[in-house]
Design a protein around this motif. Sequence first.
Motif, PDB file in Angstrom:
ATOM      1  N   PRO A   6     -16.137  -6.193   5.067  1.00 42.60           N
ATOM      2  CA  PRO A   6     -15.712  -4.935   4.425  1.00 42.60           C
ATOM      3  C   PRO A   6     -15.553  -3.807   5.447  1.00 42.60           C
ATOM      4  N   GLY A   7     -14.483  -3.023   5.258  1.00 39.16           N
ATOM      5  CA  GLY A   7     -14.257  -1.867   6.116  1.00 39.16           C
ATOM      6  C   GLY A   7     -13.605  -2.156   7.444  1.00 39.16           C
ATOM      7  N   ARG A   8     -13.198  -3.397   7.680  1.00 37.44           N
ATOM      8  CA  ARG A   8     -12.621  -3.735   8.979  1.00 37.44           C
ATOM      9  C   ARG A   8     -11.091  -3.716   8.990  1.00 37.44           C
ATOM     10  N   VAL A   9     -10.468  -3.780   7.813  1.00 39.69           N
ATOM     11  CA  VAL A   9      -9.010  -3.885   7.752  1.00 39.69           C
ATOM     12  C   VAL A   9      -8.494  -2.948   6.668  1.00 39.69           C
ATOM     13  N   ARG A  10      -7.312  -2.378   6.918  1.00 39.44           N
ATOM     14  CA  ARG A  10      -6.701  -1.437   5.993  1.00 39.44           C
ATOM     15  C   ARG A  10      -5.242  -1.826   5.765  1.00 39.44           C
ATOM     16  N   LEU A  11      -4.783  -1.666   4.544  1.00 38.45           N
ATOM     17  CA  LEU A  11      -3.371  -1.860   4.214  1.00 38.45           C
ATOM     18  C   LEU A  11      -2.624  -0.580   4.566  1.00 38.45           C
ATOM     19  N   GLU A  12      -1.756  -0.644   5.580  1.00 39.62           N
ATOM     20  CA  GLU A  12      -1.092   0.545   6.112  1.00 39.62           C
ATOM     21  C   GLU A  12       0.177   0.911   5.346  1.00 39.62           C
ATOM     22  N   TRP A  13       1.029  -0.052   5.104  1.00 34.35           N
ATOM     23  CA  TRP A  13       2.256   0.238   4.373  1.00 34.35           C
ATOM     24  C   TRP A  13       2.750  -0.995   3.640  1.00 34.35           C
ATOM     25  N   VAL A  14       3.591  -0.761   2.664  1.00 38.51           N
ATOM     26  CA  VAL A  14       4.141  -1.830   1.824  1.00 38.51           C
ATOM     27  C   VAL A  14       5.634  -1.601   1.660  1.00 38.51           C
ATOM     28  N   GLU A  15       6.389  -2.670   1.705  1.00 39.12           N
ATOM     29  CA  GLU A  15       7.800  -2.647   1.340  1.00 39.12           C
ATOM     30  C   GLU A  15       8.031  -3.592   0.169  1.00 39.12           C
ATOM     31  N   VAL A  16       8.864  -3.174  -0.763  1.00 37.42           N
ATOM     32  CA  VAL A  16       9.280  -4.025  -1.877  1.00 37.42           C
ATOM     33  C   VAL A  16      10.801  -4.118  -1.839  1.00 37.42           C
ATOM     34  N   ASP A  17      11.284  -5.342  -1.696  1.00 39.33           N
ATOM     35  CA  ASP A  17      12.728  -5.582  -1.587  1.00 39.33           C
ATOM     36  C   ASP A  17      13.360  -4.724  -0.494  1.00 39.33           C
ATOM     37  N   GLY A  18      12.650  -4.605   0.621  1.00 39.96           N
ATOM     38  CA  GLY A  18      13.175  -3.921   1.797  1.00 39.96           C
ATOM     39  C   GLY A  18      13.056  -2.416   1.789  1.00 39.96           C
ATOM     40  N   ARG A  19      12.428  -1.836   0.749  1.00 37.58           N
ATOM     41  CA  ARG A  19      12.297  -0.390   0.673  1.00 37.58           C
ATOM     42  C   ARG A  19      10.823   0.013   0.666  1.00 37.58           C
ATOM     43  N   PRO A  20      10.498   1.139   1.288  1.00 40.82           N
ATOM     44  CA  PRO A  20       9.098   1.596   1.276  1.00 40.82           C
ATOM     45  C   PRO A  20       8.586   1.752  -0.148  1.00 40.82           C
ATOM     46  N   TYR A  21       7.312   1.399  -0.330  1.00 39.46           N
ATOM     47  CA  TYR A  21       6.722   1.411  -1.668  1.00 39.46           C
ATOM     48  C   TYR A  21       5.326   2.007  -1.569  1.00 39.46           C
ATOM     49  N   GLY A  22       5.007   2.944  -2.443  1.00 42.17           N
ATOM     50  CA  GLY A  22       3.772   3.708  -2.296  1.00 42.17           C
ATOM     51  C   GLY A  22       2.651   3.370  -3.237  1.00 42.17           C
ATOM     52  N   GLU A  23       2.873   2.462  -4.197  1.00 37.77           N
ATOM     53  CA  GLU A  23       1.831   2.170  -5.187  1.00 37.77           C
ATOM     54  C   GLU A  23       0.892   1.079  -4.677  1.00 37.77           C
ATOM     55  N   PHE A  24       0.041   1.464  -3.751  1.00 38.41           N
ATOM     56  CA  PHE A  24      -0.923   0.497  -3.219  1.00 38.41           C
ATOM     57  C   PHE A  24      -2.225   1.194  -2.863  1.00 38.41           C
ATOM     58  N   ASP A  25      -3.290   0.405  -2.811  1.00 39.24           N
ATOM     59  CA  ASP A  25      -4.619   0.893  -2.445  1.00 39.24           C
ATOM     60  C   ASP A  25      -4.930   0.399  -1.039  1.00 39.24           C
ATOM     61  N   PRO A  26      -4.994   1.283  -0.049  1.00 40.40           N
ATOM     62  CA  PRO A  26      -5.162   0.831   1.334  1.00 40.40           C
ATOM     63  C   PRO A  26      -6.519   0.191   1.605  1.00 40.40           C
ATOM     64  N   VAL A  27      -7.554   0.605   0.880  1.00 37.77           N
ATOM     65  CA  VAL A  27      -8.899   0.069   1.118  1.00 37.77           C
ATOM     66  C   VAL A  27      -9.089  -1.258   0.395  1.00 37.77           C
ATOM     67  N   ALA A  28      -8.720  -1.305  -0.882  1.00 39.02           N
ATOM     68  CA  ALA A  28      -8.838  -2.552  -1.649  1.00 39.02           C
ATOM     69  C   ALA A  28      -7.777  -3.570  -1.257  1.00 39.02           C
ATOM     70  N   MET A  29      -6.748  -3.125  -0.547  1.00 37.40           N
ATOM     71  CA  MET A  29      -5.634  -3.972  -0.125  1.00 37.40           C
ATOM     72  C   MET A  29      -4.958  -4.627  -1.331  1.00 37.40           C
ATOM     73  N   THR A  30      -4.623  -3.791  -2.302  1.00 38.77           N
ATOM     74  CA  THR A  30      -3.932  -4.240  -3.505  1.00 38.77           C
ATOM     75  C   THR A  30      -2.647  -3.449  -3.688  1.00 38.77           C
ATOM     76  N   VAL A  31      -1.673  -4.087  -4.334  1.00 40.47           N
ATOM     77  CA  VAL A  31      -0.380  -3.464  -4.607  1.00 40.47           C
ATOM     78  C   VAL A  31      -0.145  -3.534  -6.108  1.00 40.47           C
ATOM     79  N   SER A  32       0.118  -2.387  -6.734  1.00 42.14           N
ATOM     80  CA  SER A  32       0.472  -2.345  -8.158  1.00 42.14           C
ATOM     81  C   SER A  32       1.955  -2.648  -8.288  1.00 42.14           C
ATOM     82  N   LEU A  33       2.269  -3.786  -8.851  1.00 42.69           N
ATOM     83  CA  LEU A  33       3.647  -4.252  -8.885  1.00 42.69           C
ATOM     84  C   LEU A  33       4.440  -3.553  -9.987  1.00 42.69           C
ATOM     85  N   PRO A  34       5.679  -3.233  -9.710  1.00 39.40           N
ATOM     86  CA  PRO A  34       6.523  -2.633 -10.759  1.00 39.40           C
ATOM     87  C   PRO A  34       6.970  -3.683 -11.762  1.00 39.40           C
ATOM     88  N   ASP A  35       7.275  -3.248 -12.969  1.00 34.29           N
ATOM     89  CA  ASP A  35       7.869  -4.149 -13.951  1.00 34.29           C
ATOM     90  C   ASP A  35       9.275  -4.509 -13.491  1.00 34.29           C
TER      91      ASP A  35
END
Length: 605
Positions: A559-588
Motif C-alpha cells: 500500500p502507498g507505493r504506486v499511484r494511477l497517474e492518468w487514464v485514456e479511454v479510446d485514445g482520449r484523456p479521461y478523468g473519472e479515476f481514483d489515483p490511490v485506489a487505482m480504479t476507473v469509473s467506466l462510462p456507460d
Amino acid sequence: MSAELDFTFSDTVAGYVTGYDPERAVLDLKTSDGRPLRADVSALTDAEFLRNLGGPAIDATAHVPDLLVPGRHLFVQGTFYPGGRFEAKHLTFLGRRPGEYNFEEQGWWAEQLDELARFYRRAQFGRKNPVDYADYRTMLRLGGDKSDHHVQETDTISRLVYGMASAYMLTGNEDFLGVAERGTEYLRAHMRFVDRDEDVVYWYHGIDVRDGVETKLFTSEFGDDYDALPAYEQIYALVGPTQAYRVTGDPRIAEDIDGTLRLFHKFFHDPERGGYFSHVDPILLSPHHQSLGHNRSRKNWNSVGDHAPAYLINLFLATGDKRHADMLEETFDLITEHFPDPDSPFVQERFHADWSPDREWGWQQDRAVVGHNLKIAWNLMRMNAIRPKESYRRLAEQIGRSMPAVGSDTRRGGWYDVVERTIRDGEQVPRFSWHDRKAWWQQEQAILAYMILAGNTGDEEFLRQAREASSFYNAYFLDHDEGGVYFNVLANGTPYLLGTERLKGSHSMSMYHASELCFLATVYGRLLLHDQPLTLWFKPRPDGFSDRVLRVAPDALPPGRVRLEWVEVDGRPYGEFDPVAMTVSLPDTTQDLVVRAHLSPLENR
C-alpha cells in the motif's frame, strides 16, 4: 575444483570479477557464495552480451580486456583440466558496465513476452485470423511443430489464454487479446460442465479430437491423478479466463469462476480442519472414497496454496470482493501454520486430512520441490499487501534467506528441481533426488520471489538473488534459434532436449509460467525496484464489471507505493479515476472501450 581429478570436463561458472591480469591473461572470480576461482583467458576466448528473445547477437570479443573490470557479473564457460586449471572458452557479459543488467532495461520483459506470444500464436494457429482452437494441440515440438498427439488439455489452453491476455495488458496488441478471448470461448463451449443439480461448474481434463470426433475426457489422464478429479486441474482451468476477465470484465467468465468456486467449497474444502483436498472421486465427488488410492483424504501445496497465484489474487484484483480476500487469508493462515518444518529449511508439501505430514506419498516421499518453497515466499509477500500479517512477512523472509544455500547452484547460477528434505550427517547440502537439471518454472519462482522481497524490504541480498536468478534464466533458457523457452537445462545451462522435456508444449508446459514471469517481472521491476512508470491496456465490454469499476492495480503491491497517474479511454484523456485506489469509473457505452492506465511508483519506501 579438486586438484585430484584426472579427467577434463566442460562447465559453467557464474561469478563476479575480482581481478584481471591482461599480461598473464588470468581472470580471477568470486562465485555467489564467495569462493575464489581463476580462469585462463586466451586469444580463442570469445564473448557476447546477454541478449533478449528475438534480439540480435552482440559480439563482445574485441572488448574483453576492457570489460573484465572488478565487480562485473558474468558467466564463464570453459574446460577444467587435471590439477584444477580452468580455461575460459566463452564469456557472457550481463550488461555494459559493472552493476548494470540488460534485463533491467525498461522494455526487456515486455519485449520478451511479445516474442513468446508471437511464438505460441504462430505454433498453434499459423496465420489464421481469427484463430481456430480446433487446431490447438497440447504437444508442441522444439520448433513449435505439432505432434500427432490429438488431446486438447483444458489446463494448457487456459495457460495459453493467460499468456495472451497478459501480453495484451503489456503491449496493447489486439491480436493477442483476440487469441485469449477465443480461447476462453472454446473452453466454455468444449471443456466446461455446468452441473445444475449441484449448482457448480467443473472442467473436463480435456477432449480428444482424433479423426474429427470429439471425445470428452472427464477425469485426469495424468499418471499421478489418473481417473480422479484433481484440484489443481480445476484450479488451472481458471488461470486464463480469470486473466481475460481482468481485461474485459466478461460477466460469463465471472459466472464460470463463481461456479467453480462453489465446486471447491462444496466438494474439495475441509469444513472441519480447513484447506482443500487434493482429489475427489469423479462419481461421488468425495475426497475420501477408496477409489482415490494414495490420493484419498490428502491435501498438498497445489490444492491449498495454488489457488492464490493461479487465479485468486488476480480475481481479487479484478473485483475487490471481500469473499476472495477471505479465501486467500484462510489458505495463507493454514500455510503459515502447517507448512513450516522446524527440522528442515524446506516446507512440508503433502498432508493427511488432519494436517499431519505425509512423507510416503508417491514420488515425493520426503522430498522438497525447490520451486514450491520459493512460490510460497513470493505469494506470502503478495498476500501481505492485501491483509498484512507479521506471520506472512516473517515466513516469506525466512524462506528467502534459507533457500539459496540449499536450493540454488552457487557456482553456476540457477535453481535446482527436487532434492531430499533430510540432510544426512556430514553433508553440507541436500542430495538431488534424481538429477541436477534446472526447470524453467522454478527459475520463475526464484526471480519473482526475490524481486518482490527486494521491492518490499529494500534488502540488497534479496536484490542480488533476484539479479542472479534473472541472469541465469535470460542467459540459458531463451531459445534464440526456434523461439520460446526451454523446459529444462543441464546444471551448466546447456539445454536438455530428451523426452517430454524437449517439447515447447506438453501436459506440464504451455505459455503460463514464462509469460507470468515477464508480466510480473515488468511490474515489480518498474514499480518496486527501479522507479519506472508502467502503462497497462484493458478492453472492458459494455456489460463488463457489474459495478462498472475497472480496477487496474497490476498486482498485490505494498500500500502507498504506486499511484494511477492518468487514464485514456479510446485514445482520449479521461478523468473519472481514483489515483490511490487505482480504479476507473467506466462510462456507460454500447461498445467495447480501450482503456490505457498509466501507473507511477512513489518514493515512500
